[in-house]
Motif scaffolding. Structure first.
Motif, PDB file in Angstrom:
ATOM      1  N   LEU A   1       0.351  -1.222  -0.085  1.00  0.00           N
ATOM      2  CA  LEU A   1      -0.052  -0.101  -0.235  1.00  0.00           C
ATOM      3  C   LEU A   1       0.901   1.485  -0.158  1.00  0.00           C
ATOM      4  N   LEU A   2       1.992   1.088   0.499  1.00  0.00           N
ATOM      5  CA  LEU A   2       2.850   2.831   1.220  1.00  0.00           C
ATOM      6  C   LEU A   2       3.530   2.825  -0.442  1.00  0.00           C
ATOM      7  N   LYS A   3       3.501   2.013  -1.239  1.00  0.00           N
ATOM      8  CA  LYS A   3       4.128   1.545  -2.539  1.00  0.00           C
ATOM      9  C   LYS A   3       3.904   2.096  -3.302  1.00  0.00           C
ATOM     10  N   GLU A   4       2.399   2.046  -3.513  1.00  0.00           N
ATOM     11  CA  GLU A   4       1.291   2.219  -4.893  1.00  0.00           C
ATOM     12  C   GLU A   4       1.127   3.412  -4.129  1.00  0.00           C
ATOM     13  N   SER A   5       0.595   3.901  -2.975  1.00  0.00           N
ATOM     14  CA  SER A   5       0.672   4.802  -2.185  1.00  0.00           C
ATOM     15  C   SER A   5       1.619   6.351  -3.007  1.00  0.00           C
ATOM     16  N   ASN A   6       2.984   6.133  -3.259  1.00  0.00           N
ATOM     17  CA  ASN A   6       3.961   6.938  -3.047  1.00  0.00           C
ATOM     18  C   ASN A   6       4.648   6.679  -5.135  1.00  0.00           C
ATOM     19  N   GLU A   7       4.080   5.605  -5.640  1.00  0.00           N
ATOM     20  CA  GLU A   7       3.959   5.562  -6.860  1.00  0.00           C
ATOM     21  C   GLU A   7       2.764   6.401  -7.530  1.00  0.00           C
TER      22      GLU A   7
END
Length: 141
Positions: free
Chosen positions: A56-62
């Motif tokens: 979730l954190l990676k997707e949010s950052n992307e």
């Protein structure tokens, strides 16, 4: 949530500057990470949930990076002239050459080649003046 929204509005150069707001954001992120880690330790399927939280954190950052890139591309496209006459002149030259090669339509082919040459000249003039205009609008350092 508010800290991430506030951080998203700052530019990269501003976010790299050490200031009190940056330190507060760092402390807040650290606090949230510790709280998340404590809650995950108490759950029976913590490995799956940890992987889910990281994704979730990676997707949010992307998503945030994609939005910034899209905004930059729109701004860049708004500054540039969308019509490039040189790009239209190249196929016209080819069409004119083919018509001239037939012999019967040589006059029409020469006319199309003449139009293509005018478009190339127009494209060069537009390119020259747009670079000159962009150079004049840049602030002097």
């Amino acid at each position: 949530m508010l800290a991430t929204e506030r951080e998203g509005k700052r530019s990269v150069a501003e976010s790299n500057k050490p200031d009190s707001e940056s330190q507060e954001n760092d402390e807040r992120v650290e606090q949230l990470a510790k709280e998340l880690a404590e809650r995950l330790r108490a759950m029976p399927n913590r490995q799956e949930l940890t992987d889910y939280a990281v994704s979730l954190l990676k997707e949010s950052n992307e998503d945030a990076g994609t939005a910034e890139q899209a905004a930059a591309m729109v701004e860049r496209a708004a500054r540039n002239d969308p019509f490039n006459p040189i790009a239209f002149a190249i196929p016209l030259i080819v069409i004119g050459a083919v018509l001239c090669a037939t012999g019967i339509l040589a006059g029409v082919g020469l006319g199309i080649i003449a139009i293509a040459v005018l478009m190339v000249l127009w494209g060069l003039i537009v390119a020259f003046f747009s670079r000159f205009r962009r150079g004049a609008s840049k602030p002097q350092t």
